[in-house]
Design a protein around this motif. Structure first.
Motif, PDB file in Angstrom:
ATOM      1  N   TYR A 180       0.858   2.244  11.909  1.00 13.37           N
ATOM      2  CA  TYR A 180      -0.086   1.962  12.990  1.00 13.37           C
ATOM      3  C   TYR A 180      -1.516   2.286  12.548  1.00 13.37           C
ATOM      4  O   TYR A 180      -2.454   1.527  12.834  1.00 13.37           O
ATOM      5  N   TYR A 181      -1.679   3.387  11.837  1.00 13.56           N
ATOM      6  CA  TYR A 181      -3.003   3.763  11.330  1.00 13.56           C
ATOM      7  C   TYR A 181      -3.540   2.696  10.372  1.00 13.56           C
ATOM      8  O   TYR A 181      -4.710   2.288  10.471  1.00 13.56           O
ATOM      9  N   LEU A 182      -2.694   2.217   9.460  1.00 14.48           N
ATOM     10  CA  LEU A 182      -3.127   1.179   8.524  1.00 14.48           C
ATOM     11  C   LEU A 182      -3.412  -0.134   9.243  1.00 14.48           C
ATOM     12  O   LEU A 182      -4.324  -0.876   8.858  1.00 14.48           O
ATOM     13  N   PHE A 183      -2.645  -0.431  10.277  1.00 16.66           N
ATOM     14  CA  PHE A 183      -2.900  -1.613  11.102  1.00 16.66           C
ATOM     15  C   PHE A 183      -4.330  -1.582  11.646  1.00 16.66           C
ATOM     16  O   PHE A 183      -5.055  -2.587  11.594  1.00 16.66           O
ATOM     17  N   LEU A 184      -4.769  -0.440  12.132  1.00 11.68           N
ATOM     18  CA  LEU A 184      -6.133  -0.305  12.650  1.00 11.68           C
ATOM     19  C   LEU A 184      -7.167  -0.406  11.522  1.00 11.68           C
ATOM     20  O   LEU A 184      -8.212  -1.065  11.679  1.00 11.68           O
ATOM     21  N   LYS A 185      -6.873   0.231  10.389  1.00 12.05           N
ATOM     22  CA  LYS A 185      -7.832   0.245   9.282  1.00 12.05           C
ATOM     23  C   LYS A 185      -7.988  -1.135   8.643  1.00 12.05           C
ATOM     24  O   LYS A 185      -9.098  -1.508   8.245  1.00 12.05           O
ATOM     25  N   TRP A 186      -6.881  -1.887   8.525  1.00  9.85           N
ATOM     26  CA  TRP A 186      -7.002  -3.245   7.980  1.00  9.85           C
ATOM     27  C   TRP A 186      -7.911  -4.092   8.863  1.00  9.85           C
ATOM     28  O   TRP A 186      -8.732  -4.868   8.359  1.00  9.85           O
TER      29      TRP A 186
ATOM     30  N   VAL B 105       1.853  -0.770  -9.139  1.00 10.69           N
ATOM     31  CA  VAL B 105       0.395  -0.631  -9.262  1.00 10.69           C
ATOM     32  C   VAL B 105      -0.309  -1.933  -8.888  1.00 10.69           C
ATOM     33  O   VAL B 105      -1.136  -1.978  -7.973  1.00 10.69           O
ATOM     34  N   LEU B 106       0.047  -3.017  -9.581  1.00  9.58           N
ATOM     35  CA  LEU B 106      -0.616  -4.299  -9.334  1.00  9.58           C
ATOM     36  C   LEU B 106      -0.188  -4.935  -8.021  1.00  9.58           C
ATOM     37  O   LEU B 106      -0.841  -5.864  -7.541  1.00  9.58           O
ATOM     38  N   ASN B 107       0.911  -4.455  -7.451  1.00  7.76           N
ATOM     39  CA  ASN B 107       1.370  -5.039  -6.185  1.00  7.76           C
ATOM     40  C   ASN B 107       0.326  -4.904  -5.080  1.00  7.76           C
ATOM     41  O   ASN B 107       0.158  -5.814  -4.252  1.00  7.76           O
ATOM     42  N   PHE B 108      -0.411  -3.792  -5.054  1.00  6.53           N
ATOM     43  CA  PHE B 108      -1.377  -3.576  -3.982  1.00  6.53           C
ATOM     44  C   PHE B 108      -2.563  -4.537  -4.058  1.00  6.53           C
ATOM     45  O   PHE B 108      -2.857  -5.228  -3.071  1.00  6.53           O
TER      46      PHE B 108
ATOM     47  N   CYS C 152       0.831  -1.211   0.000  1.00  5.98           N
ATOM     48  CA  CYS C 152       0.000   0.000   0.000  1.00  5.98           C
ATOM     49  C   CYS C 152       0.864   1.258   0.000  1.00  5.98           C
ATOM     50  O   CYS C 152       0.610   2.202  -0.761  1.00  5.98           O
ATOM     51  N   VAL C 153       1.897   1.265   0.838  1.00  6.54           N
ATOM     52  CA  VAL C 153       2.785   2.429   0.939  1.00  6.54           C
ATOM     53  C   VAL C 153       3.541   2.641  -0.374  1.00  6.54           C
ATOM     54  O   VAL C 153       3.648   3.769  -0.870  1.00  6.54           O
TER      55      VAL C 153
END
Length: 337
Positions: free
Chosen positions: A323-329, A251-254, A209-210
């Motif tokens: 950490y934010y993405l950890f919560l969102k996932w 692009v396709l990695n995500f 994602c990053v």
């Protein structure tokens, strides 16, 4: 969060100005040059050849001239003391705050043992295993194709993009191997592989994602408009960026990383053990980036320039983002469970 970073940047900037003013106001000796001043170095001349040199190559901090577009102060010189302290704090925290014990659910193993998998591909292989096998093989194909068509991908394995691609491909390959081992009754091996694959789920999707976001919306525009002159070179770079290799890894990695991590029948909630692994990967990459690549003159990510105090904001900004993405996932996973 942004307000905190901006405030910190303001304080650091003020500190730099005060230090500069104090340096100018110091009294200057009018007694003329002294033996101390006249010495070329106070390291004995016999030992000068043994001095440690930061730069591995004599290239002014620009490997093959790739980074000549960056100011020389961003490529050569001492690290900011603020960055040094921040890295020491982060690396120490990785050691001191490791979850005890680390725990990762062997989701693939448990699914096979329980017989819960009911969605099969061609009646023989679960769709989750077939998807993991496809991702793993595609990851190999993309790298092999790049090697054959581009000739050299030497910088790819040490780039953060390369690490991201390796992690998402490895996660899929390891969890497919876990399914195969468990199905053929190699239970101990299957459980071990399932735990290893499970442990890198969070870091695989978060890194992807990053990479996808930062490259396409930050780094690519900066490189395209500011580091490459208009004309044929810019058109060539544009063609290269939207070629087979770059489209896959940026692009396709995500969407590839999403499969069987936050979308699929074998998903699970992430824990602080998963977050620790993600931070550990960042820690290891920071060691490679600052103590290997910087010495070679490779500065792929200028916002993490260790010679600027502003890098502190970038470092802790990334940690906060993870950490934010950890919560969102986890929020997304809960909607699908």
């Amino acid at each position: 969060f942004l307000a905190v970073i901006i405030s910190a940047h303001s304080v650091l900037n003020m500190f730099d100005r005060l230090s500069s003013q104090n340096a100018k106001s110091r009294p200057v000796s009018r007694g003329g040059a002294t033996p101390y001043h006249r010495r070329e170095s106070f390291i004995p001349q016999a030992n000068r050849g043994k001095q440690f040199k930061w730069l591995i190559y004599e290239n002014n901090g620009s490997y093959n001239g790739w980074f000549d577009w960056l100011p020389i102060w961003m490529r050569v010189g001492y690290f900011s003391p603020f960055v040094i302290v921040s890295l020491m704090f982060f690396h120490s925290a990785i050691f001191w705050y490791r979850p005890q014990p680390l725990h990762f659910e062997a989701t693939v193993y448990e699914t096979v043992i329980s017989g819960k998998e009911v969605d099969y591909f061609l009646g023989r292989m679960p769709k989750t295993a077939a998807a993991d096998l496809s991702i793993f093989l595609w990851g190999i194909i993309v790298v092999a194709h790049a090697k054959m068509t581009l000739g050299s991908i030497g910088a790819f394995p040490i780039s953060f993009t390369g690490w991201s691609w390796l992690l998402l491909s490895s996660r899929a390959g390891i969890e497919f191997a876990a399914w195969a081992a468990t199905t053929h009754e190699f239970l101990a091996l299957g459980k071990l592989l399932a735990m290893i694959g499970s442990s890198i789920r969070l870091v695989a999707i978060t890194n992807a994602c990053v990479v996808c976001t930062i490259w396409n919306f930050i780094l690519f525009p900066i490189i395209y408009f500011f580091s490459i002159p208009a004309g044929e070179k810019r058109r060539s770079f544009l063609k290269f960026n939207f070629g087979f290799f770059m489209t896959n890894i940026h692009v396709l990695n995500f969407p590839m990383a999403i499969i069987n991590t936050v979308y699929g029948s074998q998903i699970r909630l992430f824990t602080f053990s998963d977050l620790w692994v993600a931070y550990l990967v960042i820690c290891l990459y920071s060691i490679v980036y600052y103590f290997v690549m910087d010495r070679m003159g490779m500065h792929f990510y200028p916002i993490f320039c260790p010679r600027s105090a502003f890098c502190v904001g970038s470092i802790f900004g990334v940690l906060g983002l993870y950490y934010y993405l950890f919560l969102k996932w986890n929020e997304l996973i809960l909607l699908r469970m």
